[in-house]
Motif scaffolding. Structure first.
Motif, PDB file in Angstrom:
ATOM      1  N   ARG A 263       0.811  -1.221   0.000  1.00 25.57           N
ATOM      2  CA  ARG A 263       0.000   0.000   0.000  1.00 25.57           C
ATOM      3  C   ARG A 263       0.846   1.274   0.000  1.00 25.57           C
ATOM      4  O   ARG A 263       0.336   2.354  -0.287  1.00 25.57           O
ATOM      5  CB  ARG A 263      -0.955   0.002   1.192  1.00 25.57           C
ATOM      6  CG  ARG A 263      -2.150  -0.929   1.011  1.00 25.57           C
ATOM      7  CD  ARG A 263      -3.057  -0.435  -0.109  1.00 25.57           C
ATOM      8  NE  ARG A 263      -4.228  -1.287  -0.288  1.00 25.57           N
ATOM      9  CZ  ARG A 263      -4.477  -2.013  -1.372  1.00 25.57           C
ATOM     10  NH1 ARG A 263      -3.621  -2.023  -2.379  1.00 25.57           N
ATOM     11  NH2 ARG A 263      -5.578  -2.747  -1.456  1.00 25.57           N
ATOM     12  N   ARG A 264       2.107   1.149   0.273  1.00 27.23           N
ATOM     13  CA  ARG A 264       2.980   2.323   0.143  1.00 27.23           C
ATOM     14  C   ARG A 264       3.172   2.698  -1.316  1.00 27.23           C
ATOM     15  O   ARG A 264       3.654   3.782  -1.622  1.00 27.23           O
ATOM     16  CB  ARG A 264       4.332   2.042   0.799  1.00 27.23           C
ATOM     17  CG  ARG A 264       4.246   1.780   2.302  1.00 27.23           C
ATOM     18  CD  ARG A 264       5.631   1.635   2.918  1.00 27.23           C
ATOM     19  NE  ARG A 264       5.520   1.248   4.315  1.00 27.23           N
ATOM     20  CZ  ARG A 264       5.740   0.018   4.786  1.00 27.23           C
ATOM     21  NH1 ARG A 264       6.115  -0.945   3.942  1.00 27.23           N
ATOM     22  NH2 ARG A 264       5.618  -0.256   6.060  1.00 27.23           N
ATOM     23  N   HIS A 265       2.788   1.779  -2.215  1.00 24.17           N
ATOM     24  CA  HIS A 265       3.053   1.987  -3.631  1.00 24.17           C
ATOM     25  C   HIS A 265       1.834   1.837  -4.531  1.00 24.17           C
ATOM     26  O   HIS A 265       1.812   2.416  -5.621  1.00 24.17           O
ATOM     27  CB  HIS A 265       4.132   0.999  -4.103  1.00 24.17           C
ATOM     28  CG  HIS A 265       5.353   0.994  -3.258  1.00 24.17           C
ATOM     29  ND1 HIS A 265       6.272   2.016  -3.266  1.00 24.17           N
ATOM     30  CD2 HIS A 265       5.792   0.088  -2.333  1.00 24.17           C
ATOM     31  CE1 HIS A 265       7.248   1.743  -2.397  1.00 24.17           C
ATOM     32  NE2 HIS A 265       6.979   0.586  -1.827  1.00 24.17           N
ATOM     33  N   CYS A 266       0.840   1.063  -4.145  1.00 25.39           N
ATOM     34  CA  CYS A 266      -0.266   0.807  -5.072  1.00 25.39           C
ATOM     35  C   CYS A 266      -1.564   0.602  -4.310  1.00 25.39           C
ATOM     36  O   CYS A 266      -1.560   0.321  -3.112  1.00 25.39           O
ATOM     37  CB  CYS A 266       0.030  -0.429  -5.934  1.00 25.39           C
ATOM     38  SG  CYS A 266      -0.210  -2.020  -5.082  1.00 25.39           S
ATOM     39  N   ASP A 267      -2.672   0.734  -5.047  1.00 24.30           N
ATOM     40  CA  ASP A 267      -4.000   0.506  -4.473  1.00 24.30           C
ATOM     41  C   ASP A 267      -4.753  -0.567  -5.243  1.00 24.30           C
ATOM     42  O   ASP A 267      -5.975  -0.580  -5.271  1.00 24.30           O
ATOM     43  CB  ASP A 267      -4.808   1.818  -4.465  1.00 24.30           C
ATOM     44  CG  ASP A 267      -6.043   1.721  -3.571  1.00 24.30           C
ATOM     45  OD1 ASP A 267      -5.949   1.053  -2.517  1.00 24.30           O
ATOM     46  OD2 ASP A 267      -7.094   2.270  -3.939  1.00 24.30           O
ATOM     47  N   ASN A 268      -4.037  -1.479  -5.885  1.00 24.72           N
ATOM     48  CA  ASN A 268      -4.686  -2.599  -6.575  1.00 24.72           C
ATOM     49  C   ASN A 268      -5.506  -3.428  -5.589  1.00 24.72           C
ATOM     50  O   ASN A 268      -5.253  -3.412  -4.387  1.00 24.72           O
ATOM     51  CB  ASN A 268      -3.644  -3.521  -7.201  1.00 24.72           C
ATOM     52  CG  ASN A 268      -2.797  -2.854  -8.253  1.00 24.72           C
ATOM     53  OD1 ASN A 268      -2.097  -1.889  -7.958  1.00 24.72           O
ATOM     54  ND2 ASN A 268      -2.839  -3.375  -9.462  1.00 24.72           N
ATOM     55  N   ILE A 269      -6.471  -4.172  -6.112  1.00 23.28           N
ATOM     56  CA  ILE A 269      -7.202  -5.129  -5.284  1.00 23.28           C
ATOM     57  C   ILE A 269      -6.242  -6.234  -4.853  1.00 23.28           C
ATOM     58  O   ILE A 269      -5.534  -6.817  -5.684  1.00 23.28           O
ATOM     59  CB  ILE A 269      -8.391  -5.721  -6.051  1.00 23.28           C
ATOM     60  CG1 ILE A 269      -9.432  -4.627  -6.351  1.00 23.28           C
ATOM     61  CG2 ILE A 269      -9.036  -6.865  -5.267  1.00 23.28           C
ATOM     62  CD1 ILE A 269     -10.552  -5.075  -7.266  1.00 23.28           C
ATOM     63  N   LEU A 270      -6.211  -6.521  -3.555  1.00 21.43           N
ATOM     64  CA  LEU A 270      -5.355  -7.557  -2.991  1.00 21.43           C
ATOM     65  C   LEU A 270      -6.241  -8.677  -2.454  1.00 21.43           C
ATOM     66  O   LEU A 270      -7.210  -8.419  -1.738  1.00 21.43           O
ATOM     67  CB  LEU A 270      -4.482  -6.995  -1.866  1.00 21.43           C
ATOM     68  CG  LEU A 270      -3.640  -5.765  -2.222  1.00 21.43           C
ATOM     69  CD1 LEU A 270      -2.787  -5.345  -1.025  1.00 21.43           C
ATOM     70  CD2 LEU A 270      -2.763  -6.026  -3.443  1.00 21.43           C
ATOM     71  N   LEU A 271      -5.911  -9.910  -2.793  1.00 20.80           N
ATOM     72  CA  LEU A 271      -6.688 -11.085  -2.389  1.00 20.80           C
ATOM     73  C   LEU A 271      -5.906 -11.853  -1.329  1.00 20.80           C
ATOM     74  O   LEU A 271      -4.794 -12.322  -1.583  1.00 20.80           O
ATOM     75  CB  LEU A 271      -6.969 -11.975  -3.596  1.00 20.80           C
ATOM     76  CG  LEU A 271      -7.740 -11.302  -4.742  1.00 20.80           C
ATOM     77  CD1 LEU A 271      -7.885 -12.269  -5.916  1.00 20.80           C
ATOM     78  CD2 LEU A 271      -9.098 -10.805  -4.280  1.00 20.80           C
ATOM     79  N   VAL A 272      -6.509 -11.982  -0.155  1.00 21.70           N
ATOM     80  CA  VAL A 272      -5.850 -12.569   1.010  1.00 21.70           C
ATOM     81  C   VAL A 272      -6.197 -14.063   1.091  1.00 21.70           C
ATOM     82  O   VAL A 272      -7.380 -14.415   1.110  1.00 21.70           O
ATOM     83  CB  VAL A 272      -6.297 -11.846   2.295  1.00 21.70           C
ATOM     84  CG1 VAL A 272      -5.685 -12.501   3.532  1.00 21.70           C
ATOM     85  CG2 VAL A 272      -5.937 -10.357   2.223  1.00 21.70           C
ATOM     86  N   PRO A 273      -5.198 -14.935   1.173  1.00 20.92           N
ATOM     87  CA  PRO A 273      -5.472 -16.370   1.333  1.00 20.92           C
ATOM     88  C   PRO A 273      -5.604 -16.763   2.795  1.00 20.92           C
ATOM     89  O   PRO A 273      -5.011 -16.144   3.679  1.00 20.92           O
ATOM     90  CB  PRO A 273      -4.230 -17.012   0.707  1.00 20.92           C
ATOM     91  CG  PRO A 273      -3.130 -16.041   1.024  1.00 20.92           C
ATOM     92  CD  PRO A 273      -3.762 -14.661   0.977  1.00 20.92           C
TER      93      PRO A 273
END
Length: 435
Positions: A263-273
């Motif tokens: 998040r210091r670099h991007c706001d893409n959707i992140l999928l948590v396993p």
């Protein structure tokens, strides 16, 4: 994408629940992750200009428990998976020897063939396979062994293989889910070697100008974590009680550090396993991963979520639905879910990870009940984990038969037809009316 033992009941305990954490000998150097060099065109990929653009194919973000596009329309996604290595591309019959052009030609050609066969896909899960990032000739014990990882090779082939594949898929109207090289070791821990490895990989990827803030690209943070260790080195694999709660907090803290670094670099959707091969999610209700644009990546195979032991028939809908609602929906009521591995077929065909039949929704069988459970949950995206070269051969005009691609009890035929329904205005209207 290594083979795993499919534990048939959710209440099965691992025999090694309290063994001490092991770890790979590889330890990342304490260094600043370098920023990727600017590229001539840092603009996120979009569909080919020469084609008519689907007005619904715009970047996605998360609102509540749904993926939402720039027009405010909700989307549940349906797709397939690709892995970029000779072995997983028809056991080395199509290309080898780190041939980038041959790899791209083969895998881009499969995307074309799959879509030409009428599959109504709208996303692809891409494995950044360690074939490319491991030092050639160095022996490893499997995909969960990171001792041969070469960061410079990873950076090179991110640019030469994985980003070109992502751009091509986006150009064909597919959203992209990227997963890191390899699979998790049996035991992970906060601050341990594998944790540092994931943070190193994802911090670099998050800064890449072709991927950073690209609303067509999501990142699945790890593949199939199994057990997590506490500070004393004990692997917590209890299913209930205080240890279960501690384990839930640990996996959230483990993933939160990766999310914060990205998040210091991007706001893409992140999928948590989740833990136990991406089967356990209950504790995320109490300990959700904090931040915006967060979803959860789930795996589902016959025998999981109380769907029964069956290799042929005995999956019972009521038990399957209750197991799914107990384990997945506590967080699924708050965030979008993507099932990034799922398939089934009678064992005789030898073409699927999951061994079961389609059956009948509401009665016996895995496949029909999985699709019913996903529909009833309302915000479930999912893919078919069948090898893409087989999907490219599918022909819906052929009569039902006793082959993997023509048997209605194997996954390709019912999923092909279900995907067609998902592409209809009727289905999209239902998703956008859901609570």
């Amino acid at each position: 994408m290594m083979k795993k033992a499919f534990y048939p009941l959710l209440l099965l305990l691992l025999a090694a629940s309290f063994t001490a954490c092991g770890g790979d000998e590889w330890h990342p150097a304490e260094e600043q992750i370098p920023t990727p060099a600017p590229t001539p065109d840092p603009t996120p990929s979009t569909p080919d200009e020469g084609k008519t653009k689907d007005p619904t194919f715009t970047p996605l973000h998360v609102e509540g428990r749904y993926f939402v596009d720039e027009n405010g329309v909700r989307h549940n996604l349906h797709g397939f998976a690709q892995t970029y290595s000779p072995w997983f591309n028809e056991q080395g019959k199509r290309w080898n020897n780190y041939d980038v052009n041959a790899c791209l030609k083969y895998n881009q050609g499969l995307i074309d063939k799959i879509l030409e066969q009428g599959w109504k896909m709208d996303f692809v899960r891409m494995h950044m396979d360690p074939y490319w990032s491991n030092t050639p000739g160095v022996q490893t014990t499997g995909e969960n062994d990171i001792s041969a990882f070469d960061f410079e090779r990873f950076k090179r082939y991110l640019d030469e293989v994985f980003i070109p594949m992502a751009e091509y898929a986006i150009g064909r109207g597919l959203y992209v889910v990227m997963r890191p090289p390899g699979v998790c070791p049996e035991r992970i821990s906060i601050g341990g070697p594998y944790h540092q490895y994931l943070k190193r990989v994802w911090t670099y990827v998050a800064q890449h100008p072709k991927l950073c803030n690209n609303g067509y690209v999501m990142f699945e943070l790890a593949n199939e974590p199994i057990q997590i260790c506490n500070a004393s080195g004990t692997a917590l694999d209890n299913w209930n009680g205080a240890a279960f709660d501690e384990r839930g907090k640990l996996i959230t803290d483990f993933m939160q550090e990766i999310v914060d670094a990205m998040r210091r670099h991007c706001d893409n959707i992140l999928l948590v396993p989740g833990l136990h091969y991406q089967m356990l999610y209950r504790t995320f209700e109490k300990y959700p991963v904090r931040g915006s644009n967060i979803g959860y990546a789930v795996h589902c195979y016959p025998g999981w979520y109380n769907s029964g032991y069956d290799r042929e028939v005995e999956v019972v809908y009521d038990k399957f639905k209750a197991g799914w609602d107990n384990e997945i929906m506590p967080i699924g009521r708050k965030a979008p879910i993507v099932v990034t591995e799922m398939d089934w077929a009678p064992e005789v065909y030898g073409k699927s990870w999951g061994k079961a039949i389609t059956g009948t929704a509401g009665a016996g069988g895995f496949g029909a009940n999985f699709m019913r459970v996903a529909d009833e949950s309302q915000n479930i995206s999912w893919l078919l984990f069948t090898s893409p070269e087989l999907l490219a051969q599918y022909d819906d005009a052929l009569p039902d038969g006793k082959t993997f691609l023509t048997d209605p009890e194997a996954c390709p035929r019912p999923v092909y037809r279900k995907y067609k329904y998902y592409a209809t205005p009727e289905y999209h209207a239902l998703v956008n009316k859901a609570e």
